[in-house]
Design a protein around this motif. Sequence first.
Motif, PDB file in Angstrom:
ATOM      1  N   ILE A 129       0.863  -1.180   0.000  1.00  0.00           N
ATOM      2  CA  ILE A 129       0.000   0.000   0.000  1.00  0.00           C
ATOM      3  C   ILE A 129       0.898   1.228   0.000  1.00  0.00           C
ATOM      4  CG2 ILE A 129      -0.240  -0.057   2.537  1.00  0.00           C
ATOM      5  CD1 ILE A 129      -3.083   1.114   2.094  1.00  0.00           C
ATOM      6  N   LEU A 130       0.631   2.149  -0.903  1.00  0.00           N
ATOM      7  CA  LEU A 130       1.329   3.430  -0.948  1.00  0.00           C
ATOM      8  C   LEU A 130       0.469   4.435  -0.202  1.00  0.00           C
ATOM      9  CD1 LEU A 130       3.515   5.417  -1.997  1.00  0.00           C
ATOM     10  CD2 LEU A 130       2.117   5.662  -4.076  1.00  0.00           C
ATOM     11  N   ALA A 131       1.031   5.059   0.832  1.00  0.00           N
ATOM     12  CA  ALA A 131       0.254   5.941   1.696  1.00  0.00           C
ATOM     13  C   ALA A 131       0.915   7.309   1.795  1.00  0.00           C
ATOM     14  CB  ALA A 131       0.126   5.327   3.086  1.00  0.00           C
ATOM     15  N   GLY A 132       0.081   8.349   1.791  1.00  0.00           N
ATOM     16  CA  GLY A 132       0.606   9.704   1.916  1.00  0.00           C
ATOM     17  C   GLY A 132      -0.456  10.717   1.576  1.00  0.00           C
ATOM     18  N   ILE A 133      -0.029  11.931   1.236  1.00  0.00           N
ATOM     19  CA  ILE A 133      -0.971  12.999   0.912  1.00  0.00           C
ATOM     20  C   ILE A 133      -1.030  13.223  -0.594  1.00  0.00           C
ATOM     21  CG2 ILE A 133      -0.765  14.148   3.138  1.00  0.00           C
ATOM     22  CD1 ILE A 133       1.189  16.130   1.836  1.00  0.00           C
ATOM     23  N   ALA A 134      -2.087  13.908  -1.017  1.00  0.00           N
ATOM     24  CA  ALA A 134      -2.278  14.264  -2.421  1.00  0.00           C
ATOM     25  C   ALA A 134      -3.142  15.512  -2.500  1.00  0.00           C
ATOM     26  CB  ALA A 134      -2.947  13.111  -3.185  1.00  0.00           C
ATOM     27  N   GLY A 135      -3.166  16.116  -3.670  1.00  0.00           N
ATOM     28  CA  GLY A 135      -4.044  17.255  -3.911  1.00  0.00           C
ATOM     29  C   GLY A 135      -5.251  16.827  -4.724  1.00  0.00           C
ATOM     30  N   ALA A 136      -6.384  17.472  -4.493  1.00  0.00           N
ATOM     31  CA  ALA A 136      -7.616  17.168  -5.229  1.00  0.00           C
ATOM     32  C   ALA A 136      -7.829  18.198  -6.325  1.00  0.00           C
ATOM     33  CB  ALA A 136      -8.810  17.160  -4.279  1.00  0.00           C
ATOM     34  N   TYR A 137      -8.279  17.717  -7.488  1.00  0.00           N
ATOM     35  CA  TYR A 137      -8.529  18.621  -8.607  1.00  0.00           C
ATOM     36  C   TYR A 137      -9.855  19.370  -8.484  1.00  0.00           C
ATOM     37  CZ  TYR A 137      -4.552  16.991 -11.353  1.00  0.00           C
ATOM     38  OH  TYR A 137      -3.278  16.723 -11.798  1.00  0.00           O
ATOM     39  N   ASN A 138     -10.816  18.788  -7.783  1.00  0.00           N
ATOM     40  CA  ASN A 138     -12.120  19.437  -7.705  1.00  0.00           C
ATOM     41  C   ASN A 138     -12.782  19.169  -6.364  1.00  0.00           C
ATOM     42  OD1 ASN A 138     -13.508  16.831  -7.914  1.00  0.00           O
ATOM     43  ND2 ASN A 138     -12.858  16.858 -10.057  1.00  0.00           N
TER      44      ASN A 138
ATOM     45  N   LEU B 114      -9.608  12.303 -17.073  1.00  0.00           N
ATOM     46  CA  LEU B 114     -10.308  13.004 -15.995  1.00  0.00           C
ATOM     47  C   LEU B 114      -9.890  12.528 -14.601  1.00  0.00           C
ATOM     48  CD1 LEU B 114     -13.899  13.267 -17.503  1.00  0.00           C
ATOM     49  CD2 LEU B 114     -12.098  14.992 -17.476  1.00  0.00           C
ATOM     50  N   PRO B 115      -8.664  12.797 -14.213  1.00  0.00           N
ATOM     51  CA  PRO B 115      -8.212  12.414 -12.874  1.00  0.00           C
ATOM     52  C   PRO B 115      -8.894  13.263 -11.805  1.00  0.00           C
ATOM     53  CG  PRO B 115      -6.593  13.828 -13.917  1.00  0.00           C
ATOM     54  CD  PRO B 115      -7.627  13.522 -14.965  1.00  0.00           C
ATOM     55  N   VAL B 116      -8.977  12.724 -10.597  1.00  0.00           N
ATOM     56  CA  VAL B 116      -9.597  13.456  -9.498  1.00  0.00           C
ATOM     57  C   VAL B 116      -8.568  13.986  -8.501  1.00  0.00           C
ATOM     58  CG1 VAL B 116     -11.789  12.228  -9.666  1.00  0.00           C
ATOM     59  CG2 VAL B 116      -9.983  11.326  -8.175  1.00  0.00           C
ATOM     60  N   ALA B 117      -7.342  13.437  -8.534  1.00  0.00           N
ATOM     61  CA  ALA B 117      -6.319  13.859  -7.581  1.00  0.00           C
ATOM     62  C   ALA B 117      -4.940  13.726  -8.219  1.00  0.00           C
ATOM     63  CB  ALA B 117      -6.396  13.030  -6.299  1.00  0.00           C
ATOM     64  N   GLU B 118      -3.975  14.425  -7.610  1.00  0.00           N
ATOM     65  CA  GLU B 118      -2.613  14.490  -8.142  1.00  0.00           C
ATOM     66  C   GLU B 118      -1.603  14.095  -7.077  1.00  0.00           C
ATOM     67  OE1 GLU B 118      -1.400  18.041 -10.574  1.00  0.00           O
ATOM     68  OE2 GLU B 118      -0.055  18.425  -8.877  1.00  0.00           O
ATOM     69  N   ASP B 119      -0.667  13.201  -7.454  1.00  0.00           N
ATOM     70  CA  ASP B 119       0.458  12.888  -6.576  1.00  0.00           C
ATOM     71  C   ASP B 119       1.732  12.863  -7.402  1.00  0.00           C
ATOM     72  OD1 ASP B 119       0.745  10.389  -7.862  1.00  0.00           O
ATOM     73  OD2 ASP B 119       0.731   9.253  -5.993  1.00  0.00           O
ATOM     74  N   MET B 120       2.843  12.439  -6.783  1.00  0.00           N
ATOM     75  CA  MET B 120       4.122  12.461  -7.487  1.00  0.00           C
ATOM     76  C   MET B 120       4.850  11.117  -7.444  1.00  0.00           C
ATOM     77  SD  MET B 120       5.504  16.275  -6.429  1.00  0.00           S
ATOM     78  CE  MET B 120       6.885  16.218  -7.577  1.00  0.00           C
TER      79      MET B 120
ATOM     80  N   GLY C  67      -4.413  10.861   1.505  1.00  0.00           N
ATOM     81  CA  GLY C  67      -5.229  11.839   2.202  1.00  0.00           C
ATOM     82  C   GLY C  67      -5.179  13.164   1.440  1.00  0.00           C
ATOM     83  N   ILE C  68      -6.321  13.766   1.216  1.00  0.00           N
ATOM     84  CA  ILE C  68      -6.375  15.024   0.467  1.00  0.00           C
ATOM     85  C   ILE C  68      -5.982  16.166   1.398  1.00  0.00           C
ATOM     86  CG2 ILE C  68      -7.804  16.580  -0.890  1.00  0.00           C
ATOM     87  CD1 ILE C  68      -7.208  13.804  -2.168  1.00  0.00           C
ATOM     88  N   SER C  69      -4.809  16.719   1.145  1.00  0.00           N
ATOM     89  CA  SER C  69      -4.279  17.784   1.996  1.00  0.00           C
ATOM     90  C   SER C  69      -4.599  19.177   1.480  1.00  0.00           C
ATOM     91  CB  SER C  69      -2.758  17.638   2.122  1.00  0.00           C
ATOM     92  OG  SER C  69      -2.147  17.654   0.847  1.00  0.00           O
ATOM     93  N   ASN C  70      -4.954  19.272   0.178  1.00  0.00           N
ATOM     94  CA  ASN C  70      -5.119  20.599  -0.434  1.00  0.00           C
ATOM     95  C   ASN C  70      -5.802  20.472  -1.787  1.00  0.00           C
ATOM     96  OD1 ASN C  70      -2.373  19.366  -1.184  1.00  0.00           O
ATOM     97  ND2 ASN C  70      -2.632  20.922  -2.757  1.00  0.00           N
ATOM     98  N   ARG C  71      -6.203  21.606  -2.330  1.00  0.00           N
ATOM     99  CA  ARG C  71      -6.653  21.682  -3.711  1.00  0.00           C
ATOM    100  C   ARG C  71      -5.426  21.836  -4.607  1.00  0.00           C
ATOM    101  NH1 ARG C  71     -11.276  19.349  -3.241  1.00  0.00           N
ATOM    102  NH2 ARG C  71     -12.625  20.309  -1.680  1.00  0.00           N
ATOM    103  N   VAL C  72      -5.398  21.091  -5.697  1.00  0.00           N
ATOM    104  CA  VAL C  72      -4.254  21.164  -6.607  1.00  0.00           C
ATOM    105  C   VAL C  72      -4.073  22.598  -7.102  1.00  0.00           C
ATOM    106  CG1 VAL C  72      -3.290  20.342  -8.780  1.00  0.00           C
ATOM    107  CG2 VAL C  72      -4.562  18.765  -7.318  1.00  0.00           C
TER     108      VAL C  72
END
Length: 207
Positions: A62-71, A149-155, A176-181
């Motif tokens: 499992i890859l765990a961490g934060i990401a940004g949400a597009y909408n 049409l992705p919903v979130a962004e990570d690296m 976990g969604i930490s912010n808006r992209v």
Amino acid sequence: MAHAEPAVLCLVPTEMELSRLRQYLTPDVAAHLELRLCGFGLVAAGVQSCHLMSKTRCDAAILAGIAGAYNESLNVGTAYAFDTVGVDGIGVGEGAGFVSSNKLGWNESGPDQYALETRGLPNAGMLLSVTSASADATMAERRAGCTALPVAEDMEGYAVAMSAAQVRMPLTIARGISNRVGDRDFDHWSVDQALQSVAGLIAAFVA
């Protein structure tokens, strides 16, 4: 009495995310996990994940961490799993004008997307991995408008998924969604709440 070996390889990109997750995971949940840093960004995550996956005795990752949400469909401070992960930046162009290396005929770079295991966790849809985070709302809008049409962004997600495919290990991504992209004002971010929510998903994953 011998202790059972951890069943799940839990990969975390940064020391910050790892140290906070350790605080939020209960001892019972942590006992099921082999917690390891996979590194920040596509290159580091791909190299380190492949190394860790190839030598572990765990039967899932499992890859765990934060990401940004597009909408607004994803709530800041809440964690989600994803059913697919794609990548932006391996090919030509960006956002709606992006043409993947696969579509260009450069198939050696891997598929455009990898399917992920959700294991009954809340499924947000598609995660997009990028080589550099969106700098502003305009860049985020271009990326969010791509065909998939992705919903979130990570690296890291795409690179970790490629590693998992190489060693045939089931992979789940919990972010976990930490912010808006595109929002680079850290006063607007909810990192702790997002990682607490990730810890809850991990607990459900190993239950």
